[in-house]
Design an enzyme around this catalytic site. Structure first.
Site, PDB file in Angstrom:
ATOM      1  CD  GLU A 156      49.955  28.691  51.446  1.00 50.43           C
ATOM      2  OE1 GLU A 156      49.158  27.582  50.852  1.00 50.43           O
ATOM      3  OE2 GLU A 156      49.155  29.614  51.704  1.00 50.43           O
ATOM      4  CD  GLU A 261      47.522  34.716  53.828  1.00 49.02           C
ATOM      5  OE1 GLU A 261      46.595  33.741  54.055  1.00 49.02           O
ATOM      6  OE2 GLU A 261      48.091  34.743  52.673  1.00 49.02           O
TER       7      GLU A 261
HETATM    8  O1  G3I Z   1      33.927  32.616  43.323  1.00 51.43           O
HETATM    9  C1  G3I Z   1      33.817  31.519  43.446  1.00 51.43           C
HETATM   10  C2  G3I Z   1      32.139  31.412  43.086  1.00 51.43           C
HETATM   11  O2  G3I Z   1      32.077  31.801  41.741  1.00 51.43           O
HETATM   12  C3  G3I Z   1      31.582  30.171  43.205  1.00 51.43           C
HETATM   13  O3  G3I Z   1      30.367  29.944  43.155  1.00 51.43           O
HETATM   14  C4  G3I Z   1      32.056  29.449  44.549  1.00 51.43           C
HETATM   15  C5  G3I Z   1      31.482  28.092  44.765  1.00 51.43           C
HETATM   16  O4  G3I Z   1      32.366  27.422  45.799  1.00 51.43           O
HETATM   17  O5  G3I Z   1      33.313  29.498  44.923  1.00 51.43           O
HETATM   18  C6  G3I Z   1      33.919  30.733  44.558  1.00 51.43           C
HETATM   19  O6  G3I Z   1      35.306  30.676  44.928  1.00 51.43           O
HETATM   20  C7  G3I Z   1      35.823  30.404  46.252  1.00 51.43           C
HETATM   21  C8  G3I Z   1      36.676  31.696  46.788  1.00 51.43           C
HETATM   22  O7  G3I Z   1      37.170  31.605  47.901  1.00 51.43           O
HETATM   23  C9  G3I Z   1      35.875  33.013  46.859  1.00 51.43           C
HETATM   24  O8  G3I Z   1      34.864  33.094  47.488  1.00 51.43           O
HETATM   25  C10 G3I Z   1      36.527  29.282  46.249  1.00 51.43           C
HETATM   26  O9  G3I Z   1      35.583  28.247  46.148  1.00 51.43           O
HETATM   27  C11 G3I Z   1      37.278  28.987  47.709  1.00 51.43           C
HETATM   28  O10 G3I Z   1      37.959  28.100  47.727  1.00 51.43           O
HETATM   29  C12 G3I Z   1      38.116  30.250  48.048  1.00 51.43           C
HETATM   30  O11 G3I Z   1      38.570  30.238  49.345  1.00 51.43           O
HETATM   31  C13 G3I Z   1      39.657  30.843  49.429  1.00 51.43           C
HETATM   32  C14 G3I Z   1      41.058  30.111  49.605  1.00 51.43           C
HETATM   33  O12 G3I Z   1      42.067  30.916  49.958  1.00 51.43           O
HETATM   34  C15 G3I Z   1      41.339  29.053  48.632  1.00 51.43           C
HETATM   35  O13 G3I Z   1      42.109  29.890  47.781  1.00 51.43           O
HETATM   36  C16 G3I Z   1      39.284  31.806  50.630  1.00 51.43           C
HETATM   37  O14 G3I Z   1      38.590  32.925  50.329  1.00 51.43           O
HETATM   38  C17 G3I Z   1      40.654  32.700  51.075  1.00 51.43           C
HETATM   39  O15 G3I Z   1      40.464  33.423  52.358  1.00 51.43           O
HETATM   40  C18 G3I Z   1      41.915  31.880  51.261  1.00 51.43           C
HETATM   41  O16 G3I Z   1      42.844  32.534  51.595  1.00 51.43           O
HETATM   42  C19 G3I Z   1      44.227  31.859  51.730  1.00 51.43           C
HETATM   43  C20 G3I Z   1      45.224  32.414  51.042  1.00 51.43           C
HETATM   44  O17 G3I Z   1      44.881  32.954  49.773  1.00 51.43           O
HETATM   45  C21 G3I Z   1      46.694  31.946  51.180  1.00 51.43           C
HETATM   46  N1  G3I Z   1      46.921  31.621  52.592  1.00 51.43           N
HETATM   47  C22 G3I Z   1      45.766  30.550  53.112  1.00 51.43           C
HETATM   48  C23 G3I Z   1      44.575  31.378  52.937  1.00 51.43           C
HETATM   49  C24 G3I Z   1      43.684  30.691  53.892  1.00 51.43           C
HETATM   50  O18 G3I Z   1      43.270  29.437  53.247  1.00 51.43           O
END
Ligand code: G3I
Length: 369
Positions: A156, A261
């Site tokens: 991205e 994705e």
């Molecule tokens: O692991 C922590 C946990 O310890 C904590 O308690 C919790 C509290 O909020 O957060 C957890 O981390 C979260 C993580 O997902 C694992 O569940 C993050 O907050 C959350 O922001 C993260 O979201 C991910 C998102 O990317 C942001 O990075 C989504 O699961 C994931 O599906 C999404 O995937 C992205 C691709 O990597 C790139 N392209 C877009 C796609 C969708 O956004």
């Protein structure tokens, strides 16, 4: 008497064939066309819900980490790496004889602030950032050398209008941060495939910018094997035409295409795309299918899935992999993005871990090809 025996044998054969059909997986049906996979979370790798774990092991020929191999989870501090989850996920893929993809080495999101800041909290110099990138990429790619087929090296880096995203990488190093990332990854493992990954690749200006990047990287002698089109889709966008046009442009640029994705949100969208930094307020009208989905809407979604899957099959010579962004609707990121607390139905297994009917249609389609 004879007729009775024959008819019962016929029934048994029929049942067996229906059962085989039901057993056939998308991974099996797409063999020889492209890898078919899913993003995987750590609850699934750790068997917290054994049904999901079993489904992932059986249904797919490739997996990718939804989160645990991103910069922040795997490298939370400059001198500390967190290998546990990534090691388990790679081992899980190997145990199930699945191709593992690394996601992702350099991304503006989900990365520790330490990457860009010095002891005084100020932006580091270009040389310091470049060295930190080299360290990170060399260490992570080196650890999984020969075990991961390819890496989303940069994720991205463009805006939808084709300009560079004004990330800290871009602010400090300019657009060359992308070239450095590809060079470092190749130096760390000369045999690993290298990808550029983005969403809304179907948007003409963005697609043209990515094609330009591919040409620049090739001209600079960098290895780039494929462009990952995330394919986070909605009911009305992107169109089939825009999607096909992007495939034609990327094919002409001499790279493979990965659908990295794939999901199709069935909900009304306050905007198109998956720019993770956007967010919007909850409202009932934006969450219309909490209780159930009207059949007419479900049929529209099914058609959208089959139309897109048909396009992927049409371009299977240049598409190496199709990955759905998550196994079931239940744990899907879209239930909380871009609006928190909604009930979406974007992937191929429902909230009871059951294969949606459209999957059997997809298998029939793949087998007809
Ligand atoms: O692991 C922590 C946990 O310890 C904590 O308690 C919790 C509290 O909020 O957060 C957890 O981390 C979260 C993580 O997902 C694992 O569940 C993050 O907050 C959350 O922001 C993260 O979201 C991910 C998102 O990317 C942001 O990075 C989504 O699961 C994931 O599906 C999404 O995937 C992205 C691709 O990597 C790139 N392209 C877009 C796609 C969708 O956004």
């Amino acid at each position: 008497m004879k007729i009775k025996i024959i008819s019962s044998i016929t029934v048994l054969v029929l049942l067996a064939s229906v059962d085989t059909m039901a057993q056939k997986t998308l991974g099996e049906a797409t063999k020889g066309k492209f890898l078919f996979g899913t993003a995987v979370n750590m609850q699934q790798v750790n068997g917290v819900n054994p049904i999901e774990t079993e489904l992932i092991a059986k249904e797919f020929t490739t997996i990718v980490a939804e989160n645990c191999m991103k910069p922040q989870p795997i490298h939370p501090e400059e001198n500390r790496y967190n290998w546990d989850d990534a090691d388990k996920l790679v081992a899980f893929g190997e145990k199930n004889k699945q191709v593992v993809t690394g996601h992702c080495l350099i991304w503006h999101s989900q990365i520790g602030r330490w990457f860009f800041t010095d002891a005084d909290g100020k932006d580091v110099s270009p040389d310091v950032l470049k060295e930190r990138m080299r360290q990170h990429i060399t260490t992570v790619v080196g650890r999984y050398k020969g075990r991961v087929k390819g890496w989303d090296v940069v994720n991205e880096a463009f805006e939808d209008n084709g300009t560079y995203r004004n990330s800290k990488f871009y602010q400090i190093l300019g657009k060359d941060f992308i070239k450095y990332a590809f060079q470092f990854a190749h130096d760390a493992d000369p045999n690993v495939e290298l990808y550029y990954n983005d969403y809304n690749v179907e948007t003409p200006a963005k697609c043209d910018a990515i094609v330009g990047l591919v040409k620049e990287l090739k001209a600079a002698g960098c290895r780039i094997d494929a462009v990952g089109s995330q394919a986070h889709m909605h009911m009305n966008s992107p169109t089939l035409e825009a999607t096909e046009t992007s495939f034609k442009k990327l094919k002409a640029a001499g790279v493979k295409i990965l659908i990295t994705e794939w999901d199709i949100s069935i909900l009304p969208s306050p905007y198109d795309g998956a720019n993770i930094s956007a967010s919007f307020k909850y409202s009932k009208e934006m969450d219309p299918y909490r209780e159930a989905i009207p059949d007419s809407i479900q049929q529209k979604w099914n058609k959208r899935v089959l139309d897109m899957f048909g396009l992927f099959l049409k371009y299977h010579e240049v598409i190496d992999r199709v990955t759905v962004w998550g196994l079931t609707d239940n744990t899907n990121w879209l239930n909380n993005f871009p609006i928190r607390g909604r009930k979406d139905y974007p992937v191929l297994f429902d909230r009871n871990n059951q294969r949606k009917p459209v999957v059997d249609e997809m298998i029939k389609m793949a087998e007809k090809q």
